[in-house]
Motif scaffolding. Sequence first.
Motif, short mmCIF file in Angstrom:
data_model
loop_
_atom_site.label_atom_id
_atom_site.label_comp_id
_atom_site.label_asym_id
_atom_site.label_seq_id
_atom_site.Cartn_x
_atom_site.Cartn_y
_atom_site.Cartn_z
N SER A 1 0.73 19.01 -3.90
CA SER A 1 0.06 18.02 -4.75
C SER A 1 0.43 16.61 -4.32
O SER A 1 -0.43 15.72 -4.23
CB SER A 1 0.43 18.23 -6.22
N PHE A 2 1.72 16.39 -4.07
CA PHE A 2 2.19 15.07 -3.65
C PHE A 2 1.56 14.69 -2.31
O PHE A 2 1.02 13.58 -2.15
CB PHE A 2 3.71 15.07 -3.55
N ALA A 3 1.63 15.61 -1.35
CA ALA A 3 1.12 15.31 -0.01
C ALA A 3 -0.39 15.11 -0.02
O ALA A 3 -0.92 14.22 0.66
CB ALA A 3 1.49 16.44 0.95
N HIS A 4 -1.10 15.92 -0.80
CA HIS A 4 -2.55 15.79 -0.85
C HIS A 4 -2.96 14.47 -1.48
O HIS A 4 -3.93 13.83 -1.04
CB HIS A 4 -3.15 16.95 -1.64
N THR A 5 -2.23 14.04 -2.49
CA THR A 5 -2.54 12.75 -3.12
C THR A 5 -2.29 11.60 -2.15
O THR A 5 -3.07 10.64 -2.11
CB THR A 5 -1.67 12.55 -4.38
N VAL A 6 -1.22 11.69 -1.38
CA VAL A 6 -0.93 10.65 -0.38
C VAL A 6 -2.07 10.52 0.62
O VAL A 6 -2.42 9.43 1.07
CB VAL A 6 0.40 10.96 0.34
N ALA B 1 0.83 -1.21 0.00
CA ALA B 1 0.00 0.00 0.00
C ALA B 1 0.86 1.26 0.00
O ALA B 1 0.54 2.24 -0.69
CB ALA B 1 -0.93 -0.01 1.22
N ILE B 2 1.96 1.23 0.74
CA ILE B 2 2.87 2.38 0.77
C ILE B 2 3.50 2.59 -0.60
O ILE B 2 3.57 3.72 -1.10
CB ILE B 2 3.96 2.16 1.84
N TYR B 3 3.97 1.51 -1.22
CA TYR B 3 4.58 1.61 -2.55
C TYR B 3 3.57 2.16 -3.56
O TYR B 3 3.90 3.06 -4.36
CB TYR B 3 5.08 0.24 -3.00
N LEU B 4 2.34 1.64 -3.54
CA LEU B 4 1.32 2.09 -4.48
C LEU B 4 0.98 3.56 -4.25
O LEU B 4 0.79 4.32 -5.21
CB LEU B 4 0.07 1.22 -4.33
N THR B 5 0.94 3.98 -3.00
CA THR B 5 0.62 5.36 -2.67
C THR B 5 1.70 6.31 -3.19
O THR B 5 1.40 7.35 -3.77
CB THR B 5 0.46 5.53 -1.15
N ILE B 6 2.96 5.95 -2.97
CA ILE B 6 4.06 6.79 -3.45
C ILE B 6 4.08 6.84 -4.98
O ILE B 6 4.28 7.90 -5.59
CB ILE B 6 5.41 6.26 -2.91
N LYS B 7 3.84 5.70 -5.61
CA LYS B 7 3.79 5.65 -7.08
C LYS B 7 2.65 6.52 -7.60
O LYS B 7 2.83 7.28 -8.57
CB LYS B 7 3.59 4.20 -7.53
N SER C 1 3.97 13.36 6.79
CA SER C 1 3.33 14.67 6.64
C SER C 1 4.18 15.77 7.26
O SER C 1 4.32 16.86 6.69
CB SER C 1 1.94 14.65 7.27
N PHE C 2 4.75 15.48 8.42
CA PHE C 2 5.61 16.47 9.08
C PHE C 2 6.84 16.77 8.23
O PHE C 2 7.24 17.94 8.07
CB PHE C 2 6.02 15.98 10.46
N ILE C 3 7.46 15.72 7.68
CA ILE C 3 8.65 15.90 6.86
C ILE C 3 8.32 16.73 5.62
O ILE C 3 9.10 17.60 5.21
CB ILE C 3 9.25 14.53 6.47
N VAL C 4 7.15 16.47 5.01
CA VAL C 4 6.74 17.22 3.83
C VAL C 4 6.59 18.71 4.15
O VAL C 4 7.09 19.57 3.43
CB VAL C 4 5.43 16.65 3.27
N LEU C 5 5.93 19.02 5.25
CA LEU C 5 5.72 20.42 5.62
C LEU C 5 7.04 21.09 5.99
O LEU C 5 7.26 22.26 5.67
CB LEU C 5 4.73 20.50 6.78
N LEU C 6 7.91 20.35 6.67
CA LEU C 6 9.21 20.89 7.01
C LEU C 6 10.02 21.19 5.75
O LEU C 6 10.66 22.25 5.64
CB LEU C 6 9.96 19.91 7.91
N ALA C 7 9.99 20.26 4.81
CA ALA C 7 10.70 20.47 3.54
C ALA C 7 10.15 21.67 2.79
O ALA C 7 10.91 22.43 2.17
CB ALA C 7 10.59 19.21 2.68
#
Length: 224
Positions: A155-160, A9-15, A207-213
Motif C-alpha cells: 500500500s505504501f509503495a503503490h501510493t508513492v 515533493a518527496i516529503y509530501l509523497t511520504i506523508k 522501490s528496491f529497498i521496499v521490495l527487499l524489506a
Amino acid sequence: MLNADDLAAIYLTIKLAATTTTILLLLATPLAWWLARNQGWWAKVIGAVVTLPLVLPPTVIGFYLLIALGPNGGLGQLTQALGLGLLPFTFWGLVLASILYSLPFAVQPLQQAFAAIGARPLEVAATLRASPRDTFFSVVLPLARPGIITAAVMSFAHTVGEFGVVLMIGGNIPHETRVVSVQIYDHVEALQYTQAHALALAMLVFSFIVLLALHVLNKPVRSI
C-alpha cells in the motif's frame, strides 16, 4: 542535485503514503476478514468492487472522483455541508483518491492471509472460551502477520508510485499536491533531464529497498 521543490515533493509523497497506509490498514482489515469468512453473493460483488482499481485506468477513477467530490457532486455537497469544503486539489483529496486506488493492495494480501489460517485455530480458541474479539486479536492477527506486512508495504509503495489518480484529483500545486511522480513529469516536460534523473533514481532505489524489506520481513508464521 535535488532542489527545494524536489524535497518538498518527496516529503509530501511520504506523508501521503504514510497517511494512506495507516487508514487503509484500519479499513481493509475488517473488510478482508469479512471477505475471507463469507462466500455469499454479496461477498463476491464487494470483492469485485474492491478489485476494480487493478483493471481500471487511473484517469477513470480520478475523473469520477473529481465529479463526485466537485461542487455539484453528492460527496462534494456532503463535505461542504459538514464544513470540510471541497476536497479536490487538496491533500485530503489526494488521501481519499489514494485510499480508493490502493485498496486492493491492502485487502487482497490480508484476505489471503486470513483465508490461509483455516478453521482449526478458531475452533481451538473457542474451546478455550476465548471471545471472538480475543480470538481475532490474539490468534488471527498474529497468524496473519505476513499478510499484514505485505499489505502495509505494498500500500505504501503503490501510493508513492501513483501518477494518474493524484494528478487528476490533486492537480499540480507546489508544496500542496505535487508529489514525486508529478515532479518528475514536470522536469521531463521542462527538458530538465538531470533533475528528472536524480529524482527518478531516488524512486528506483526506494522501490528496491521496499521490495527487499518485504522479502526479509515477510516470514510465514506457523499455524496452530
